[in-house]
Design a protein around this motif. Sequence first.
Motif, short mmCIF file in Angstrom:
data_model
loop_
_atom_site.label_atom_id
_atom_site.label_comp_id
_atom_site.label_asym_id
_atom_site.label_seq_id
_atom_site.Cartn_x
_atom_site.Cartn_y
_atom_site.Cartn_z
N GLY A 256 4.07 -77.62 61.92
CA GLY A 256 4.23 -77.45 60.49
C GLY A 256 5.21 -76.37 60.09
N SER A 257 5.63 -75.53 61.02
CA SER A 257 6.51 -74.42 60.69
C SER A 257 7.96 -74.84 60.53
CB SER A 257 6.41 -73.33 61.77
OG SER A 257 6.96 -73.79 62.99
N ILE A 258 8.29 -76.08 60.87
CA ILE A 258 9.69 -76.52 60.83
C ILE A 258 9.97 -77.46 59.66
CG2 ILE A 258 10.01 -76.24 63.31
CD1 ILE A 258 9.66 -79.28 63.58
N ILE A 259 9.05 -77.51 58.70
CA ILE A 259 9.21 -78.45 57.59
C ILE A 259 10.52 -78.22 56.84
CG2 ILE A 259 8.31 -79.01 55.30
CD1 ILE A 259 5.53 -78.99 56.48
N GLY A 260 10.85 -76.96 56.57
CA GLY A 260 12.09 -76.66 55.87
C GLY A 260 13.32 -77.10 56.64
N TYR A 261 13.28 -76.92 57.94
CA TYR A 261 14.39 -77.32 58.81
C TYR A 261 14.55 -78.83 58.82
CZ TYR A 261 17.35 -77.21 63.04
OH TYR A 261 18.37 -77.36 63.95
N LEU A 262 13.42 -79.54 58.88
CA LEU A 262 13.46 -81.00 58.83
C LEU A 262 14.05 -81.49 57.52
CD1 LEU A 262 9.90 -81.77 60.28
CD2 LEU A 262 12.08 -82.35 61.38
N ASN A 263 13.76 -80.79 56.43
CA ASN A 263 14.16 -81.22 55.10
C ASN A 263 15.67 -81.11 54.88
OD1 ASN A 263 14.01 -80.45 51.74
ND2 ASN A 263 12.92 -82.23 52.53
N THR A 264 16.31 -80.15 55.54
CA THR A 264 17.73 -79.91 55.29
C THR A 264 18.63 -80.28 56.45
OG1 THR A 264 17.59 -77.62 56.08
CG2 THR A 264 17.20 -77.99 53.74
N GLY A 265 18.07 -80.40 57.67
CA GLY A 265 18.91 -80.63 58.82
C GLY A 265 19.69 -79.39 59.17
N ASP A 266 20.75 -79.57 59.96
CA ASP A 266 21.47 -78.41 60.48
C ASP A 266 22.97 -78.71 60.49
OD1 ASP A 266 22.55 -76.32 62.04
OD2 ASP A 266 20.76 -76.21 63.30
N GLN A 267 23.71 -77.91 59.74
CA GLN A 267 25.16 -78.08 59.66
C GLN A 267 25.81 -78.06 61.04
OE1 GLN A 267 27.11 -75.54 56.80
NE2 GLN A 267 29.07 -75.62 57.86
N ASN A 268 25.22 -77.29 61.95
CA ASN A 268 25.78 -77.17 63.29
C ASN A 268 24.92 -77.90 64.33
OD1 ASN A 268 27.96 -75.39 62.49
ND2 ASN A 268 26.38 -73.84 62.17
N GLY A 269 24.12 -78.86 63.86
CA GLY A 269 23.25 -79.59 64.77
C GLY A 269 24.01 -80.39 65.80
N ARG A 270 23.42 -80.51 66.98
CA ARG A 270 24.07 -81.22 68.08
C ARG A 270 23.57 -82.65 68.24
NH1 ARG A 270 22.90 -76.10 69.82
NH2 ARG A 270 20.96 -76.81 70.77
N ASP A 271 22.50 -83.03 67.50
CA ASP A 271 21.90 -84.35 67.65
C ASP A 271 21.89 -85.07 66.30
OD1 ASP A 271 20.88 -83.97 70.48
OD2 ASP A 271 19.83 -82.34 69.46
N TRP A 272 22.28 -86.35 66.31
CA TRP A 272 22.27 -87.14 65.08
C TRP A 272 20.87 -87.74 64.91
CZ3 TRP A 272 26.17 -87.79 61.46
CH2 TRP A 272 25.92 -88.71 60.45
N ILE A 273 20.06 -87.12 64.06
CA ILE A 273 18.69 -87.60 63.81
C ILE A 273 18.46 -87.55 62.30
CG2 ILE A 273 16.25 -87.38 64.41
CD1 ILE A 273 17.04 -85.66 66.77
N PRO A 274 18.88 -88.58 61.57
CA PRO A 274 18.77 -88.58 60.10
C PRO A 274 17.32 -88.69 59.65
CG PRO A 274 19.48 -90.72 60.89
CD PRO A 274 19.46 -89.83 62.09
N PRO A 275 17.03 -88.22 58.44
CA PRO A 275 15.64 -88.21 57.94
C PRO A 275 15.25 -89.48 57.19
CG PRO A 275 17.02 -86.95 56.46
CD PRO A 275 17.92 -87.45 57.55
#
Length: 496
Positions: A256-275
């Motif tokens: 549950g601690s990563i909800i905010g991260y899941l909601n916005t994704g990561d500009q520098n993310g290395r994996d394509w995992i759309p919401p």
Amino acid sequence: MSILWFSLVLVLSVLLDLVLARRNYALPPLPLLPVPSAAQLKWQQRELIMFFHFGMNTFTDSEWGTGHESPKLFNPSSLDANQWAQVAADAGFSLVILTAKHHDGFCLWPSKYTDHSVKSSPWKNGCGDVVREFVDAAQARGLDVGLYLSPWDRHDKNYGLELGYNEYYMGQLQELLNGQYGRISEVWFDGAKGNNAKNMTYYFDDWFSMVNQMQGFINIFSDAGPDIRWVGGETGTAGITNWSPINRTSLKIGDGSIIGYLNTGDQNGRDWIPPECDVSIRNGWFWHRNETPKPLDELLEIYYTSVGRNCVLLLNVPPNSDGLISKTDIDRLMEFRSALTTIFSVNLINGAVAKGSSQRGGKNGGFAAGNVLNNDLQSYWSPANSDEKPWIELRFSKPVKFNVVGIQEPITLGQRIVRHEVYAELADGTDAGTEGARHRAAMVANGTTVGYKRLHRLGSVVEACAVRIHVAEAKRLPLISSISLHFDPYSKGQKL
């Protein structure tokens, strides 16, 4: 003979011109990794998926069953999966997902690994198979199929035994995905688990490997992907900033601690995992007699904050205890479809002239601003590499009235835009084409990410003779595949 020779020379000349023209085309820009797989791209282009929560909870007026319910409670009098599939098709959905097993452990197919299933129910004298009827009905209407199989199981005695339960779950996955139900396009792993549930380590990597082995062209959904991620909430709302890339190493299913991260994704993310944005048309996920569907304006707002923010909307429509979708829900779905058609079937840019601040490869480089007008997401406008302030403009012969602006990136080459602004050249009471027309420029919208689709629902109707998109910041050379303008008569905004 001379005529034949002349014809041959003419043909060769034309062919040479075509070759030379082709050589003048600029080379396409390199992709910005990560990029979507073919299965992810098809999923993104669906925009709308329908969820069917149906099972033991439908008959006990609950959301999370205890696992101790008697299979005899499951007895829909008029179950008609053809009705479900037809409603989905009529409402414009191309993929339907069924809860084959929810947290209570009751299986909607006759699993050989448990008696807690339809085979122990009075429905069809224990000879029925909801999953089979669901799959057949969907496929008959050209719909793709997805299945939800809850890892948390409140019924099975093996739950809490690491090896025993993981083998049990794997066996059920194999039953559903081994081909007897045909091609499955999405499998849903729900990370939900009660606070007092037994400690349990799930062998997700083993499960995922088995899924991909049995179904080659499939997307796996969970909090952590690997193909589709949870958006971090159940309201149908994605982050205003929403990156499809994310770092999978930072994700953990059920955390549950990563909800905010899941909601916005990561500009520098290395994996394509759309919401994927999951929300129910009612307050509950399962059908309850005292609930009614959400009003149209709320469903439209959900569309704008999900599909319009680089998401796919997974809308749950729960069948009732008769085994049918309730008429009130059908009426609201058809109203929703009609509204979307009214808003988006007409693109007001038709007839516009497109111009860019620059163009990759020059005039004949193949990346002209006009590419945003052709309704082909595989073609796109690209500015020159040296362009530090890229913009693209659409100009109209007469002012157009709109209150929705749509922008799309060609995500096959990655997600690039970090910040953008939308300006309108407003017509102040004088026709844009007449001499002495008075115009003023105004910013009508701004935002961060774009991705597959960004929809700006303006606070008021704008009348403009030109619209310009400024890319204020991009990770790399910005690319735009489509711009659209629409009029939404359901918006409460007034004329600017």
